[in-house]
Write an enzyme that holds these catalytic residues in place. Structure first.
Site, PDB file in Angstrom:
ATOM      1  N   LYS A  12     -17.688 -12.773   5.256  1.00 37.62           N
ATOM      2  CA  LYS A  12     -18.846 -11.859   5.309  1.00 37.62           C
ATOM      3  C   LYS A  12     -19.935 -12.295   4.339  1.00 37.62           C
ATOM      4  CE  LYS A  12     -15.959  -7.986   6.286  1.00 37.62           C
ATOM      5  NZ  LYS A  12     -14.913  -7.865   5.296  1.00 37.62           N
ATOM      6  N   ARG A  40       0.826  -1.219   0.000  1.00 36.43           N
ATOM      7  CA  ARG A  40       0.000   0.000   0.000  1.00 36.43           C
ATOM      8  C   ARG A  40       0.856   1.263   0.000  1.00 36.43           C
ATOM      9  NH1 ARG A  40      -5.130  -1.757   3.760  1.00 36.43           N
ATOM     10  NH2 ARG A  40      -6.335  -2.545   2.007  1.00 36.43           N
ATOM     11  N   GLY A  82      -7.725  -7.169   0.043  1.00 37.64           N
ATOM     12  CA  GLY A  82      -7.742  -7.966   1.264  1.00 37.64           C
ATOM     13  C   GLY A  82      -7.048  -9.308   1.217  1.00 37.64           C
ATOM     14  N   GLY A 139     -13.131  -3.993   0.381  1.00 30.39           N
ATOM     15  CA  GLY A 139     -14.512  -3.528   0.544  1.00 30.39           C
ATOM     16  C   GLY A 139     -14.892  -2.526  -0.538  1.00 30.39           C
TER      17      GLY A 139
HETATM   18  P1  AMP Z   1     -13.895 -11.441   4.134  1.00 31.90           P
HETATM   19  O1  AMP Z   1     -13.428 -10.295   4.987  1.00 31.90           O
HETATM   20  O2  AMP Z   1     -15.379 -11.572   4.082  1.00 31.90           O
HETATM   21  O3  AMP Z   1     -13.245 -11.443   2.777  1.00 31.90           O
HETATM   22  O4  AMP Z   1     -13.410 -12.754   4.877  1.00 31.90           O
HETATM   23  C1  AMP Z   1     -12.076 -13.175   4.929  1.00 31.90           C
HETATM   24  C2  AMP Z   1     -11.999 -14.310   5.920  1.00 31.90           C
HETATM   25  O5  AMP Z   1     -12.889 -15.315   5.522  1.00 31.90           O
HETATM   26  C3  AMP Z   1     -10.661 -14.989   6.047  1.00 31.90           C
HETATM   27  O6  AMP Z   1     -10.132 -14.687   7.314  1.00 31.90           O
HETATM   28  C4  AMP Z   1     -10.984 -16.482   5.924  1.00 31.90           C
HETATM   29  O7  AMP Z   1     -10.388 -17.265   6.932  1.00 31.90           O
HETATM   30  C5  AMP Z   1     -12.483 -16.497   6.121  1.00 31.90           C
HETATM   31  N1  AMP Z   1     -13.144 -17.645   5.500  1.00 31.90           N
HETATM   32  C6  AMP Z   1     -13.096 -18.051   4.235  1.00 31.90           C
HETATM   33  N2  AMP Z   1     -13.815 -19.187   4.067  1.00 31.90           N
HETATM   34  C7  AMP Z   1     -14.321 -19.482   5.262  1.00 31.90           C
HETATM   35  C8  AMP Z   1     -15.123 -20.528   5.760  1.00 31.90           C
HETATM   36  N3  AMP Z   1     -15.537 -21.490   4.961  1.00 31.90           N
HETATM   37  N4  AMP Z   1     -15.446 -20.511   7.052  1.00 31.90           N
HETATM   38  C9  AMP Z   1     -15.013 -19.536   7.849  1.00 31.90           C
HETATM   39  N5  AMP Z   1     -14.255 -18.511   7.466  1.00 31.90           N
HETATM   40  C10 AMP Z   1     -13.907 -18.490   6.177  1.00 31.90           C
END
Ligand code: AMP
Length: 399
Positions: free
Chosen positions: A201, A40, A356, A379
């Site tokens: 999310k 970044r 991310g 995001g």
């Molecule tokens: P996000 O901020 O929504 O992009 O989420 C990223 C996070 O999603 C990472 O820390 C991953 O460990 C988590 N993640 C991805 N797949 C899964 C899953 N099947 N169950 C729980 N966490 C997950």
């Protein structure tokens, strides 16, 4: 969307001018609060160097982490200033506040071509609340505002929107490039256009999928959102769900996708475990056979194969979010496979990574150079694809 950029400041319009630049120096830190990745900081260099070479006085501001409106010693920006000094090969003066007397004095003493970095903006609760007095105090430091922080463009904060409402404002090079790449993606993608969404999310991403139904040719869904979709389809996955969501909305979305030739593709098998840890036992099960008391950890081999087939047909691919809990080595297999499949598309398709954790996954696999474009905003890039107007971009004047 053609925003005015720093390049539109011609001739000597920058000479001796105080230019306040919102950058996104929200770098990842390890548990010793050392910078683990300077992508970044490097991404902001073209704008900073342009301003230096045009003899402006460059005042940089950023947030770092989540200090929640209080001074958190470990989230001061001093390590960022040191790294930036190395990268610019010139001294970057760091001040210990972002508004007030000390800062005003430092700015008054600046020479042409000098750079200073203000303290973490989020030490003040007024930043995220976009309080007019705080925005005014920041704007008073400068003659011109440049926003190069795409990663926070989806937030209406004092340093992204408040200041832009007061000063003559321009997009930095990074901001302009992000807008160009993502606008192209939603307006004119080479087809087939395949989107892969993972991560934990659910809420914000369902809206993104709804918008993408009219743009993308295929939408591959993994992670938290896939469990919500499976629940909407009637699978018993209560224990897997990561977030509560109105299943009626999801049902409608899946129905629409079905009518459009099964546009949404979900995993058919999952890696499950009783405990998300390296040593806990895990196994692969089909959607129909998910036991009640387990957690989802990754996608299974059959799902990877289905996703691979779709990705290989694509001419444009956008990927956001790991397909499993990739921080645990054992469950990083699916995410690493996806990274490799995308890397193999080099020269055959445009591959765009949305911020991310997907960036981290690609970097861990040493495949960064194989991607066409890596967006600095997770995001923000999703909201852009979701068709939302990003306040930090909206407020910048058009050409
Ligand atoms: P996000 O901020 O929504 O992009 O989420 C990223 C996070 O999603 C990472 O820390 C991953 O460990 C988590 N993640 C991805 N797949 C899964 C899953 N099947 N169950 C729980 N966490 C997950």
């Amino acid at each position: 969307m053609q925003k005015k950029t720093v390049k539109d400041l011609k001739g000597n319009q920058l000479v001796d001018k105080r230019v306040l630049v919102r950058v996104d120096f929200n770098v990842p830190l390890n548990n010793k609060f050392e910078i683990t990745n300077d992508t970044r900081i490097k991404a902001a260099l073209p704008t900073i160097n342009y301003l230096i070479s045009h003899q402006a006085k460059v005042i940089l501001m950023s947030h770092l982490g989540r200090p929640k409106g209080k001074v958190v010693e470990k989230l001061r920006l001093d390590p960022v200033a040191r790294r930036l000094s190395e990268l610019l090969k010139q001294d970057v003066k760091k001040v210990n506040d972002c508004i007030g007397e000390e800062v005003e004095k430092a700015v008054l003493n600046m020479q042409k071509g000098e750079v200073i970095l203000l303290e973490n903006l989020r030490f003040y609760p007024e930043e995220e609340k976009n309080k007019p007095e705080f925005a005014k105090a920041l704007a008073n430091l400068a003659d011109i505002f440049v926003n190069d922080a795409f990663g926070t463009a989806h937030r209406a904060h004092a340093s992204t929107v408040g200041v832009a409402e007061i000063l003559p404002s321009y997009a930095g090079f990074l901001m302009a490039r992000e807008i160009e790449v993502l606008s192209n993606l939603i307006e004119n993608p080479e087809r087939p256009f395949v989107v892969l969404l993972g991560g934990a999310k659910v809420s914000g991403k369902i809206e993104v999928v709804q918008n993408l139904l009219s743009i993308a040719d295929r939408i591959l869904i993994a992670g938290g959102m896939s469990y919500t979709c499976l629940a909407a389809l009637g699978y018993d996955v209560t224990n897997l769900l990561l977030e509560e969501y109105d299943l009626e909305i999801v049902k409608k979305m899946l129905k629409k996708a079905e009518e459009q030739g099964n546009k949404i593709i979900l995993p058919v098998d999952l890696v499950i475990t009783k405990e998300l840890s390296e040593c806990a036992e895990s196994k692969v099960v089909k959607n129909e056979d998910i036991p009640k008391d387990v957690k989802g950890a990754d996608i299974g081999d059959k799902s990877i194969a289905i996703f691979e087939k779709e990705i290989k047909k694509a001419k444009t691919i956008f990927w956001n979010g790991p397909v499993g809990v990739f921080e645990i080595e054992k469950y990083a297999k699916g995410t690493n496979r996806i990274a490799k499949i995308l890397a193999d598309m080099e020269g055959k398709a445009v591959t765009i990574i949305g911020g991310g954790d997907s960036i981290a996954a690609i970097e861990n696999a040493g495949l960064t150079e194989k991607m066409t474009y890596i967006s600095t905003g997770g995001g923000a890039s999703l909201e852009f694809l979701g068709g939302k107007k990003l306040p930090g971009i909206e407020v910048l004047p058009e050409k």
